[in-house]
Write a protein that holds these residues in place. Structure first.
Motif, PDB file in Angstrom:
ATOM      1  N   GLY A 170       0.793  -1.222   0.000  1.00 27.05           N
ATOM      2  CA  GLY A 170       0.000   0.000   0.000  1.00 27.05           C
ATOM      3  C   GLY A 170       0.823   1.268   0.000  1.00 27.05           C
ATOM      4  N   PRO A 171       1.153   1.787  -1.201  1.00 30.33           N
ATOM      5  CA  PRO A 171       1.870   3.063  -1.244  1.00 30.33           C
ATOM      6  C   PRO A 171       0.947   4.227  -0.878  1.00 30.33           C
ATOM      7  N   ALA A 172       1.504   5.247  -0.246  1.00 26.51           N
ATOM      8  CA  ALA A 172       0.726   6.422   0.148  1.00 26.51           C
ATOM      9  C   ALA A 172       0.228   7.186  -1.076  1.00 26.51           C
ATOM     10  N   GLN A 173       0.901   7.020  -2.203  1.00 27.78           N
ATOM     11  CA  GLN A 173       0.448   7.612  -3.455  1.00 27.78           C
ATOM     12  C   GLN A 173       0.773   6.631  -4.580  1.00 27.78           C
ATOM     13  N   SER A 174       0.015   6.720  -5.657  1.00 29.34           N
ATOM     14  CA  SER A 174       0.186   5.760  -6.746  1.00 29.34           C
ATOM     15  C   SER A 174       0.879   6.355  -7.965  1.00 29.34           C
ATOM     16  N   GLU A 175       1.293   7.622  -7.847  1.00 30.41           N
ATOM     17  CA  GLU A 175       1.918   8.298  -8.981  1.00 30.41           C
ATOM     18  C   GLU A 175       2.925   9.324  -8.464  1.00 30.41           C
ATOM     19  N   VAL A 176       4.017   9.501  -9.232  1.00 25.31           N
ATOM     20  CA  VAL A 176       5.052  10.458  -8.856  1.00 25.31           C
ATOM     21  C   VAL A 176       5.722  10.977 -10.122  1.00 25.31           C
ATOM     22  N   LYS A 177       6.331  12.149 -10.053  1.00 24.71           N
ATOM     23  CA  LYS A 177       7.098  12.703 -11.176  1.00 24.71           C
ATOM     24  C   LYS A 177       8.432  11.981 -11.276  1.00 24.71           C
ATOM     25  N   ALA A 178       8.947  11.854 -12.495  1.00 17.92           N
ATOM     26  CA  ALA A 178      10.236  11.209 -12.745  1.00 17.92           C
ATOM     27  C   ALA A 178      11.350  11.943 -12.001  1.00 17.92           C
ATOM     28  N   GLY A 179      12.383  11.196 -11.678  1.00 23.33           N
ATOM     29  CA  GLY A 179      13.536  11.756 -10.980  1.00 23.33           C
ATOM     30  C   GLY A 179      13.872  10.928  -9.753  1.00 23.33           C
ATOM     31  N   SER A 180      14.517  11.567  -8.809  1.00 20.30           N
ATOM     32  CA  SER A 180      14.908  10.880  -7.580  1.00 20.30           C
ATOM     33  C   SER A 180      13.688  10.650  -6.688  1.00 20.30           C
ATOM     34  N   VAL A 181      13.447   9.396  -6.357  1.00 20.51           N
ATOM     35  CA  VAL A 181      12.298   9.014  -5.533  1.00 20.51           C
ATOM     36  C   VAL A 181      12.797   8.130  -4.397  1.00 20.51           C
ATOM     37  N   THR A 182      12.326   8.427  -3.187  1.00 20.15           N
ATOM     38  CA  THR A 182      12.660   7.578  -2.041  1.00 20.15           C
ATOM     39  C   THR A 182      11.388   6.934  -1.520  1.00 20.15           C
ATOM     40  N   PHE A 183      11.410   5.614  -1.473  1.00 22.27           N
ATOM     41  CA  PHE A 183      10.314   4.849  -0.883  1.00 22.27           C
ATOM     42  C   PHE A 183      10.700   4.534   0.558  1.00 22.27           C
ATOM     43  N   TRP A 184       9.732   4.591   1.466  1.00 28.22           N
ATOM     44  CA  TRP A 184       9.919   4.216   2.868  1.00 28.22           C
ATOM     45  C   TRP A 184       9.083   2.955   3.075  1.00 28.22           C
ATOM     46  N   ALA A 185       9.735   1.792   2.917  1.00 28.23           N
ATOM     47  CA  ALA A 185       9.059   0.499   3.029  1.00 28.23           C
ATOM     48  C   ALA A 185       8.872   0.148   4.490  1.00 28.23           C
ATOM     49  N   VAL A 186       7.619  -0.069   4.909  1.00 29.87           N
ATOM     50  CA  VAL A 186       7.287  -0.291   6.316  1.00 29.87           C
ATOM     51  C   VAL A 186       6.510  -1.591   6.482  1.00 29.87           C
ATOM     52  N   HIS A 187       7.072  -2.511   7.257  1.00 27.27           N
ATOM     53  CA  HIS A 187       6.319  -3.714   7.645  1.00 27.27           C
ATOM     54  C   HIS A 187       5.586  -3.316   8.917  1.00 27.27           C
ATOM     55  N   ASP A 188       4.386  -2.845   8.718  1.00 28.14           N
ATOM     56  CA  ASP A 188       3.595  -2.184   9.756  1.00 28.14           C
ATOM     57  C   ASP A 188       3.250  -3.084  10.926  1.00 28.14           C
ATOM     58  N   MET A 189       3.324  -2.522  12.134  1.00 26.83           N
ATOM     59  CA  MET A 189       2.941  -3.232  13.358  1.00 26.83           C
ATOM     60  C   MET A 189       1.430  -3.172  13.575  1.00 26.83           C
ATOM     61  N   GLY A 190       0.704  -2.429  12.737  1.00 28.19           N
ATOM     62  CA  GLY A 190      -0.727  -2.234  12.930  1.00 28.19           C
ATOM     63  C   GLY A 190      -1.592  -3.405  12.515  1.00 28.19           C
ATOM     64  N   HIS A 191      -0.995  -4.517  12.147  1.00 24.60           N
ATOM     65  CA  HIS A 191      -1.781  -5.697  11.801  1.00 24.60           C
ATOM     66  C   HIS A 191      -1.192  -6.898  12.527  1.00 24.60           C
ATOM     67  N   ALA A 192      -2.028  -7.853  12.776  1.00 28.16           N
ATOM     68  CA  ALA A 192      -1.579  -9.050  13.495  1.00 28.16           C
ATOM     69  C   ALA A 192      -1.433 -10.209  12.517  1.00 28.16           C
ATOM     70  N   HIS A 193      -0.513 -11.084  12.835  1.00 29.73           N
ATOM     71  CA  HIS A 193      -0.330 -12.301  12.048  1.00 29.73           C
ATOM     72  C   HIS A 193      -1.009 -13.442  12.784  1.00 29.73           C
ATOM     73  N   ALA A 194      -1.925 -14.112  12.112  1.00 25.38           N
ATOM     74  CA  ALA A 194      -2.564 -15.285  12.706  1.00 25.38           C
ATOM     75  C   ALA A 194      -1.535 -16.417  12.765  1.00 25.38           C
ATOM     76  N   THR A 195      -1.632 -17.250  13.738  1.00 26.99           N
ATOM     77  CA  THR A 195      -0.717 -18.372  13.873  1.00 26.99           C
ATOM     78  C   THR A 195      -0.747 -19.217  12.614  1.00 26.99           C
ATOM     79  N   GLY A 196       0.436 -19.457  12.055  1.00 28.63           N
ATOM     80  CA  GLY A 196       0.531 -20.282  10.865  1.00 28.63           C
ATOM     81  C   GLY A 196       0.213 -19.571   9.569  1.00 28.63           C
ATOM     82  N   GLU A 197      -0.119 -18.282   9.631  1.00 27.08           N
ATOM     83  CA  GLU A 197      -0.484 -17.538   8.431  1.00 27.08           C
ATOM     84  C   GLU A 197       0.736 -17.160   7.595  1.00 27.08           C
TER      85      GLU A 197
END
Length: 159
Positions: free
Chosen positions: A58-85
């Motif tokens: 889930g990117p915060a935006q789906s479009e950007v202008k060409a050039g230098s772009v920095t993505f901040w990849a986050v494995h969010d703590m806001g969701h839980a993993h079910a056992t064995g999932e």
């Protein structure tokens, strides 16, 4: 009986203290690693946050202008993993779509466990891209592809 309980009580208190200390982690900025290997505790200025959850990118935006772009990849703590999932680790791949429909890897961050984040800085040219997680893991004796479970989204770079 009291003499027997004192060492056990002291041991229990020590174990709780060790667990709390390791869980808190202090201010060591270990939540993410920048593209240069430096640890970061917050998103770089102007970066695009990309949440990696089971089973979505889930990117915060789906479009950007060409050039230098920095993505901040986050494995969010806001969701839980079910056992064995599965999904304990996620990656972020940035792939550019070619004229022939093929994909070219432009950059990636790998091995994000829950609560971690990493910066990925790239020079992007105009075109259609795909942001995805290509982790494949064994869950309950079966190989599971995060990509096939839906961890992929389109991304557009304009001129």
């Amino acid at each position: 009986m009291k003499a027997f309980l004192r060492p056990l009580t002291a041991l229990a208190v020590l174990m709780v203290a060790v667990l709390l200390a390791s869980a808190c982690g202090g201010d060591d900025d270990s939540h993410g690693m920048g593209s240069g290997g430096m640890m970061n505790s917050s998103a770089p200025a102007g970066s695009i946050r990309v949440d990696l959850t089971n089973w979505a990118v889930g990117p915060a935006q789906s479009e950007v202008k060409a050039g230098s772009v920095t993505f901040w990849a986050v494995h969010d703590m806001g969701h839980a993993h079910a056992t064995g999932e599965g999904g304990a680790t996620h990656d972020l791949q940035v792939m550019k779509k070619g004229a022939d429909g093929g994909l070219e890897l432009i950059g990636q961050v790998q091995g994000l466990t829950m609560g971690q984040a990493k910066a990925l800085s790239l020079n992007l040219t105009p075109g259609d891209y795909e942001l995805s997680c290509n982790v494949v893991e064994q869950i309950a004796g079966k190989m599971v592809s995060h990509y096939q479970k839906g961890m992929v989204t389109t991304f557009k770079v304009t001129s």
